[in-house]
Design a protein around this motif. Structure first.
Motif, mmCIF file in Angstrom:
data_model
loop_
_atom_site.group_PDB
_atom_site.id
_atom_site.type_symbol
_atom_site.label_atom_id
_atom_site.label_comp_id
_atom_site.label_asym_id
_atom_site.label_seq_id
_atom_site.Cartn_x
_atom_site.Cartn_y
_atom_site.Cartn_z
ATOM 1 N N ALA A 105 31.618 145.864 33.983
ATOM 2 C CA ALA A 105 30.733 144.919 33.376
ATOM 3 C C ALA A 105 29.675 143.879 34.349
ATOM 4 C CB ALA A 105 32.173 143.614 33.131
ATOM 5 N N VAL A 138 34.603 139.732 29.831
ATOM 6 C CA VAL A 138 35.315 141.255 30.264
ATOM 7 C C VAL A 138 36.666 140.960 30.636
ATOM 8 C CG1 VAL A 138 34.586 142.751 31.649
ATOM 9 C CG2 VAL A 138 32.452 142.305 30.059
ATOM 10 N N ASN A 265 28.830 145.656 27.296
ATOM 11 C CA ASN A 265 30.691 144.983 27.748
ATOM 12 C C ASN A 265 31.450 144.735 26.614
ATOM 13 O OD1 ASN A 265 30.066 144.428 30.659
ATOM 14 N ND2 ASN A 265 28.790 141.951 30.131
#
Length: 305
Positions: A105, A138, A265
């Motif tokens: 991420a 995330v 992401n």
């Protein structure tokens, strides 16, 4: 860069297909070693590309242009086909899926760092704010709505490998966005997307297969051939390879690596939804909240300077 619906779709397709790749890869973990799966994926993708694209066949029949640009093509092939997936698979041997996905991420930050250090592209405040929103999204989906779960994360050696994987993909994406003059459309009209991808596979697939050969030297896992594995190989060669890399190349060229990185992401969110669907579970509130945060990060980052 204005984020049009077409550009958003181009940049959403790769994470959707890569999420499917992760899900089927985990599902087939007991059927085939991971590096062998990656090597066969790119070998099969290359064969399919030769069947459907005349420019790819022409490139291999007359490989002089390939060798004239071998330095650049070898680097992007190594980073895009061999390096990232190999590092990710090796990271999962000692790290957890939670750690690996959390580190992945950080891709927008990696893109910004490479852009600033190598290309002089300083991130804007909007891009940094977008990166923070996306990272929180995330983290929310991986924590399954409970922030206490993130406090239990412990970092191990495999996490360093995943950081290297993020760095390799960041460099790969910038190289795609800033190709040498000899590979730009106005200088190389015969190099369409298929020829460019075939050139990457020509250098990247042998590296991936070599890594699979090394893997076979230290693993005792057998390959369980069957219809299920055949379908998986077909999927990973067509979807996450040919289609996803084509869309990613077009999207990065139009949006730039920094903005495109935010779409990566979406991968863990799509993966979580696919996994939940296979288990017959409905999406939870935090899936919607995570999507809103990630999408918000994309919108904020896409704003004008």
């Amino acid at each position: 860069m204005k984020l049009s619906p077409r550009l958003a779709l181009l940049l959403t397709m790769p994470p959707l297909l890569w999420a499917g790749n992760a899900v089927v890869g985990r599902h087939m973990a007991s059927q085939i070693p991971p590096l062998l799966l990656n090597g066969l994926r790119w070998a099969l993708a290359g064969l399919l590309l030769l069947l459907i694209a005349p420019s790819a066949r022409a490139l291999l029949r007359s490989p002089a242009p390939l060798w004239q640009r071998w330095g650049y093509l070898a680097v992007v092939g190594f980073l895009g086909m061999g390096c990232y997936n190999a590092l990710q698979y090796q990271a999962l041997r000692s790290s957890t899926a939670l750690n690996v996905t959390l580190i992945a991420a950080s891709m927008p930050l990696g893109m910004m760092m490479v852009g600033a250090l190598v290309y002089g592209e300083r991130p804007t405040r909007r891009q940094l704010a977008g990166a923070l929103l996306s990272l929180v999204g995330v983290a929310l989906v991986l924590a399954r709505g409970s922030w206490a779960a993130l406090l239990q994360v412990h970092f191990v050696a495999g996490d360093l490998l995943m950081l290297l994987a993020v760095l390799s993909w960041s460099i790969y994406s910038w190289l795609l966005a800033r190709p040498p003059a000899s590979l730009r459309a106005e200088q190389a009209p015969g190099w369409d997307w298929a020829a460019m991808l075939m050139a990457q596979i020509a250098f990247g697939a042998p590296i991936a297969l070599a890594m699979a050969g090394i893997e076979q030297g230290y693993t005792e896992q057998a390959v369980h051939w069957g219809p299920g594995l055949a379908w998986v190989l077909a999927y990973v060669a067509i979807g996450p390879s040919l289609i996803a890399y084509r869309c990613w190349g077009l999207g990065v060229a139009q949006a730039g690596p920094a903005l495109a990185a935010f779409f990566v992401n979406l991968t863990p969110l799509f993966a979580a939804l696919m996994s939940a669907a296979l288990l017959g579970e409905w999406p939870a509130w935090y899936h919607g909240a995570a999507f809103a945060l990630i999408a918000g990060g994309i919108v904020v980052s896409a704003g004008r300077r």
